[in-house]
Motif scaffolding. Structure first.
Motif: not given
Length: 752
Positions: A224-226, A262-272
């Motif tokens: 996400l952006e700051r 490499d990290a293999g996250p379960q979930v990625v939280l993102a913004d538009p």
């Protein structure tokens, strides 16, 4: 000892001063480090200088007796001032009768500890050689038992931290219960979030993440952006017990993709703004702008909470293999560190801090968590604003920020723009990531009524030393300070032996909770940098920093440079090898070298065309665009220059000086000073000359050719606004000529 040395010399058939010369040569070899070579001489009587000649016994792995047998190659020189143009660090003066020794070190009067150390080390080594002439000379200790105790215990008064919290957000949760209605977050749009609101929003999202499988041992990507949603997302991931993986929105797509794989996250939280840049994978992408799925969820803390023995985050830094490496850092280490910092530079209710660092860098841990543990307000810098020192100064003044962290490359232009009267609330300015220069220290105290704190520590350990610098105008050295209570810093030689106080050694960092767990899924890399601690309890480890440091007698550390090629740009780690790997993978490039040059540091890339492509035919623009797909902004070379070959030193290393000389010659050759054609161009030339501190400016020069960098870009924009009441196009300013910049100003004026 004297009689033994005389007997060994007589046995080998050499003069009685030869053992002293051998000892001096071996001591110089053992105290030398990459980038910090040492040289020693032995002077007997008034004029004779003795130094080993070609083929002389200078191999520390040999025994003293063997070295004496090979001493026939010693020669006498008349002037002990230099050898091959290199200075002599120490001269061992022997009285004519051979009964007295004196050590003369080429140091300033302020550096007496170094001279004392040379003298003590020489005597210890000489005593060892006399007592055990058949042992390898490299194995004789340079420190005695008393010095060993001083280094291990008095200079390193380590205390195991008592970590009482279970998670990184628990101290915040306690504060939220104490002051639920106080403002926790404030952005530049005037939006505020109270402690209660932040806690409940993060709890709702954490419960949602837990329902999607996030928990202890799993990873949650944060792209996400700051802004306020970014902080909520990070707090939610921690509350769910997961390990958060920051994905800086400014990273190139290829680098984002690598970190995710490499990290293999379960979930990625993102913004538009970032959603479309997340590639498909085994992870679920959740758009935090649409909070409908968790808006009505429970506002209570989910279970299970994180435990201090688990990981807090994985931060990716530059790596020598061409790929970034993930530093797996424990929660307990971060909690212990923030507790230490609070004891020295405390936050309290009514204070304010500034959040402007990417969560991908370890300093962000200070900004995200530390102020909110103690009732302070966290002011959020808008995306992109962190690059503009003038904008940062305005935020500090407007919101009465009391504590801020700035790397030296930002601190210097910041001090030129900040108003001392409006920034009176500032108490602490933490500075690190790069060496703090005497000029920055002196300018700081001449400008602000606050305290400058020098901070040192790699991502693999966090902040390891801190020191409130005293105002010492003109003092030539800015020290690092002493190790924090939960760290030990040992300065070791190539055999992992302790080096004497006052002499250079590679810094190794130890600590029960403060050192990173490993490099994520990289056991070989981990084994190279995290080594067994030969001076600690069984199972303890040391992190090998690559930093060359020395201890003063008072226990304060000084930084002397690097033993490898790693550099810092705007406080961020850069491995030239990673850039070379990316450039070298382009099909048109056969070989390449990246060097750092100038102050502030700029990156210059030299590439050898592949196949039969002529140097002048290589498309450097295409090569630069190719590199930009993988490298973040601070790792992109300012200039890519085709060359026939990469010059090397006699040791087979890249000849940096030859490459920089070639670059300078190319820049200056044929450079025509084209004068301005009108008043607008003349005004711009004056601004360029003042801001970039150059004498001659051609309207065909570019910002980069004149030594410009990102921090100066904002200064240049500000000067254009103030003196010309117009701002040029930023893209033209960064890549175009002065004439192009003038044209962009004309176009904007015409359009308005």
């Amino acid at each position: 000892m004297t009689r033994a040395l005389q007997a060994y010399a007589a046995e080998a058939g050499v003069a009685d001063f030869v053992p002293l010369s051998i000892c001096a040569a071996v001591l110089a070899r053992r105290l030398s480090r990459p980038g910090s070579p040492c040289r020693a001489w032995v002077v007997r009587g008034a004029r004779e200088a003795v130094t080993p000649g070609p083929g002389a016994p200078m191999d520390p792995t040999e025994s003293f007796r063997t070295a004496l047998r090979r001493a026939a190659d010693l020669r006498v020189l008349s002037a002990p001032d230099s050898v091959a143009g290199q200075p002599v660090d120490v001269t061992i003066v022997v009285s004519q009768d051979g009964t007295h020794l004196y050590a003369e070190s080429m140091t300033s009067s302020a550096d007496a500890p170094t001279a004392d150390c040379w003298a003590r080390s020489f005597l210890r080594l000489l005593t060892g050689l006399a007592g055990e002439p058949d042992a390898p000379m490299s194995r004789h200790p340079l420190v005695d038992d008393a010095d060993r105790q001083q280094i291990l215990h008095r200079l390193n008064p380590y205390r195991s931290p008592q970590v009482r919290h279970r998670s990184m957000t628990e101290p915040f949760e306690e504060q939220a219960r104490r002051t639920p209605d106080d403002v926790a977050l404030l952005d530049e749009n005037g939006t505020t979030v109270t402690y209660r609101d932040l806690d409940e929003r993060a709890n709702r999202l954490a419960n949602y993440l837990a329902g999607r499988g996030a928990g202890p041992g799993t990873r949650v990507g944060i792209c996400l952006e700051r802004g306020i949603p970014q902080i909520v997302a990070i707090y939610a991931a921690v509350k769910a017990g997961a390990i958060y993986v920051p994905l800086d929105a400014e990273l190139p797509d290829a680098r984002l993709a690598y970190i995710l794989s490499d990290a293999g996250p379960q979930v990625v939280l993102a913004d538009p703004a970032c959603r479309q840049r997340i590639p498909s994978g085994a992870w679920e992408v959740v758009d935090v702008a649409d909070d409908a799925p968790w808006r009505d969820g429970p506002a209570t803390l989910p279970a299970p909470a994180n435990n201090p023995g688990g990981l807090l985050h994985i931060l990716y830094t530059s790596g020598t293999t061409g790929r970034p490496k993930g530093v797996a850092y424990p929660t307990a280490g971060a909690l212990a560190h923030l507790d230490w910092m609070q004891s020295r530079y405390p936050f309290g209710p009514g204070d304010a801090a500034l959040f402007k660092t990417s969560p991908g860098f370890d300093v962000s841990t200070w900004e995200l968590f530390w102020p909110l543990y103690h009732g302070a307000r966290l002011v959020i810098c808008r995306p992109g604003g962190h690059r503009d020192p003038k904008h940062l100064a305005g935020l500090i003044e407007r919101y009465r920020v009391t504590t801020v962290f700035l790397p030296p490359t930002v601190m210097a232009p910041f001090l030129e723009t900040v108003s001392p009267q409006r920034a009176r609330a500032l108490r602490w300015a933490l500075c690190g990531g790069e060496p703090v220069t005497p000029r920055i220290r002196d300018t700081f105290y001449a400008t602000l009524d606050a305290t400058l704190v020098n901070c040192y520590g790699p991502t693999e350990a966090g902040n390891v030393t801190d020191m409130a610098l005293p105002p010492e105008p003109g003092a030539p050295v800015v020290p690092l300070g002493r190790p924090a209570a939960n760290f030990r810093i040992l300065l070791l030689d190539e055999n992992l032996d302790l080096v004497p106080v006052g002499t250079p050694g590679e810094a190794y960092i130890g600590g029960e909770t403060g050192v990173a767990q490993s490099y994520w899924q990289a056991p070989r890399r981990t084994a190279e940098r995290f080594v067994a601690d030969p001076y600690g309890a069984p199972g303890s480890r040391l992190y090998r920093t690559g930093d060359l440091c020395r201890y003063r007698d008072d226990g304060v550390l000084e930084h002397l440079g690097r033993i490898d090629r790693q550099i810092k740009i705007r406080g961020q780690r850069v491995e030239p090898g990673e850039i070379e790997s990316v450039l070298g993978s382009h099909p048109a490039v056969e070989n390449c070298a990246v060097v750092a040059h100038g102050d502030p540091t700029r990156l210059l890339a030299f590439v050898v065309p592949a196949g039969r492509v002529a140097v002048n035919d290589l498309d450097v623009v295409a090569v630069g665009e190719y590199a930009a797909r993988s490298l973040p902004d601070h790792m992109r070379p300012e200039r890519i220059m085709p060359v026939l070959r990469i010059p090397a030193t006699v040791n087979g290393k890249i000849d940096k000086d030859a490459l920089v000389a070639l670059w300078r010659a190319t820049v200056e050759t044929g450079r025509e000073i084209v004068p301005p054609a009108d008043e607008l161009e003349a005004a711009l030339v004056d601004i360029y000359r003042d801001v970039l501190d150059v004498e001659e400016v051609s309207v065909l020069d570019t910002f980069g050719q004149l030594g410009g960098h990102s921090m100066l870009a904002f200064t240049l924009l500000g000067e254009c606004q103030e003196k010309m009441h117009a701002q040029p196009d930023v893209a033209e300013l960064l890549g175009g000529t002065v004439r192009d910049v003038a044209a962009s100003i004309r176009a904007r004026r015409a359009g308005s």
